[in-house]
Write an enzyme that holds these catalytic residues in place. Structure first.
Site, mmCIF file in Angstrom:
data_model
loop_
_atom_site.group_PDB
_atom_site.id
_atom_site.type_symbol
_atom_site.label_atom_id
_atom_site.label_comp_id
_atom_site.label_asym_id
_atom_site.label_seq_id
_atom_site.Cartn_x
_atom_site.Cartn_y
_atom_site.Cartn_z
ATOM 1 N N GLU A 169 -7.573 0.779 3.251
ATOM 2 C CA GLU A 169 -7.134 0.013 4.429
ATOM 3 C C GLU A 169 -8.146 -1.034 4.929
ATOM 4 O O GLU A 169 -8.479 -1.064 6.098
ATOM 5 C CB GLU A 169 -6.807 0.985 5.571
ATOM 6 C CG GLU A 169 -5.749 1.993 5.186
ATOM 7 C CD GLU A 169 -5.404 2.979 6.300
ATOM 8 O OE1 GLU A 169 -6.096 2.989 7.319
ATOM 9 O OE2 GLU A 169 -4.434 3.724 6.132
ATOM 10 N N GLU A 275 0.653 8.113 -0.871
ATOM 11 C CA GLU A 275 0.872 8.863 0.378
ATOM 12 C C GLU A 275 2.344 8.786 0.797
ATOM 13 O O GLU A 275 2.663 8.514 1.950
ATOM 14 C CB GLU A 275 -0.014 8.293 1.498
ATOM 15 C CG GLU A 275 -1.480 8.180 1.132
ATOM 16 C CD GLU A 275 -2.388 7.772 2.285
ATOM 17 O OE1 GLU A 275 -1.944 7.780 3.448
ATOM 18 O OE2 GLU A 275 -3.566 7.459 2.013
HETATM 19 C C1 GLA Z 1 -3.729 7.013 6.239
HETATM 20 C C2 GLA Z 1 -4.894 7.633 5.479
HETATM 21 C C3 GLA Z 1 -4.734 9.086 5.229
HETATM 22 C C4 GLA Z 1 -4.063 9.795 6.371
HETATM 23 C C5 GLA Z 1 -2.745 9.104 6.640
HETATM 24 C C6 GLA Z 1 -1.832 9.810 7.600
HETATM 25 O O1 GLA Z 1 -2.766 6.486 5.515
HETATM 26 O O2 GLA Z 1 -5.162 6.993 4.266
HETATM 27 O O3 GLA Z 1 -5.972 9.660 4.989
HETATM 28 O O4 GLA Z 1 -4.877 9.797 7.485
HETATM 29 O O5 GLA Z 1 -3.054 7.840 7.122
HETATM 30 O O6 GLA Z 1 -2.429 10.719 8.403
#
Ligand code: GLA
Length: 384
Positions: A169, A275
């Site tokens: 990010e 994710e």
């Molecule tokens: C982000 C992070 C993760 C987690 C998610 C949701 O996407 O990369 O480590 O914290 O948020 O909790």
């Protein structure tokens, strides 16, 4: 004798007719393939199917969740316990217990382990960026602290954890670089420096990923693609692109996912969906997965099924959305190495607390009691 001869001929003819009609039958029948029942089996010839797991899974009282993971998933990611604030909360203090168990689980059960996350602006303690007097470190000093972290992971888990989210990010929706202490101290080449460190310190067979949310947004997408191509041209090693995939019921559309996967695949890098979840209840106009935004409060409108009373029709709707998403993964499977869900059961999901605090959400493929949802069967059914 004669009689015997006749009946022998008749018998041979009958066998011949029988054989030919039998093989005709065979030709007419479609080939029967084995029916898959689990996600990992269903997609085994395309990509790994993973899930994030948490510390509670290693407590002796949670053997049910562990069994669910072993049965259904071929990759695991630790949700929090490799993050800087957990594994190294203070200088020189290390909490390896959960990460050790995680790495061992992967080896014992033959499940691929994924390291999350080497460098991220969030869940990182303040001391990382400051000296004893509380002054911000110099660029060189911060790069050294980052190198120490990479070395630590390489020496402890380098033989077992072969995929790493190196930077998480660091790029905004509009494609600009996120303002963080990493950026402020190191400068605009922070991402590049992070990858150089990871390349130098991690074993050479480690897959190094850039990971972010909202990877379909045109600004971020353009910057990531330009960055990757620039790295490749200048010999800065990066092996893959991680698309978090915290998606909604309608957004991004199947067409957008298709286009996005195609564009990232064209860089030649491996793609990882890192994710995945589908926010069934929606976000009240908020998009992305910026964990730092202020949380909303639960109301009857945004929390319609507070008692785990998720209706069958809603589950079917979720299944259709997941099918549309997986159709795109199947289409692009030659470029995709892994699809990981953020959590195993609905009860594990961060979406029970974000962006609305304390609601009951249903974004994953297993119910809170570990049973498979209709949405799960819909995803498996796609390849059956
Ligand atoms: C982000 C992070 C993760 C987690 C998610 C949701 O996407 O990369 O480590 O914290 O948020 O909790």
């Amino acid at each position: 004798m004669h009689k015997y001869k006749v009946s022998l001929l008749a018998l041979l003819a009958a066998v011949a007719i029988g054989t030919s009609s039998c093989s005709d039958e065979k030709a007419k029948q479609p080939e029967i393939k084995p029916k898959f029942t689990t996600l990992k089996e269903a997609y085994a010839d395309k990509f790994l199917v993973g899930a994030t797991i948490g510390a509670s899974m290693f407590s002796s009282s949670d053997s049910k969740s562990l069994a669910l993971v072993e049965k259904n998933f071929s990759a695991i990611t630790l949700d929090n316990d490799m993050k800087w604030e957990r594994i190294n909360p203070l200088p020189g203090q290390y909490e390896f217990e959960i990460a050790d168990k995680f790495a061992k689980l992967g080896v014992d059960k033959g499940i691929t382990t994924v390291g999350h996350v080497l460098f991220w602006h969030s869940q990182t303690p303040d001391w990382v960026f400051k000296d004893d007097q509380g002054k911000l470190l110099t660029r060189e000093a911060l790069l050294e602290v980052m190198r120490e972290r990479a070395k630590m992971f390489a020496s402890r888990y380098g033989d077992r954890v072969k995929i790493w989210d190196v930077v998480n990010e660091a790029i905004e929706d509009d494609g600009s670089l996120r303002k963080s202490l990493y950026n402020q101290i190191i400068g605009d080449d922070f991402i590049e420096q992070a990858f150089i460190i990871a390349d130098q310190e991690m074993p050479k067979d480690t897959t190094l990923l850039y990971n972010d949310y909202g990877m379909d947004r045109t600004g971020r997408r353009a910057t990531v693609i330009a960055m990757v191509n620039d790295f490749k041209q200048r010999g800065v090693r990066i092996d893959g692109i991680g698309l978090q995939g915290h998606w909604g019921m309608d957004e991004p559309s199947a067409e957008k996912i298709d286009e996005t996967l195609g564009l990232y695949a064209a860089t030649g890098l491996r793609l990882h969906i890192t994710e995945l979840d589908v926010d069934f209840l929606g976000r009240d106009g908020l998009t992305g997965a910026n964990v730092e935004i202020e949380k909303l409060q639960a109301t009857p409108e945004n929390n319609p099924y507070p008692d785990a009373n998720f209706p069958v029709e809603a589950d079917e709707q979720l299944g259709k959305r997941y099918q549309a998403i997986f159709k795109q993964f199947i289409k692009h499977h030659k470029s995709i190495d892994r699809v990981t869900f953020w959590g195993v059961t609905d009860g594990d999901s961060w979406l029970n607390g974000w962006p609305v605090a304390g609601r009951t959400n249903y974004p994953l493929l297993f119910n809170r009691d570990g049973s498979a949802k209709k949405a799960h069967d819909a995803v498996v059914e796609l390849v059956n």
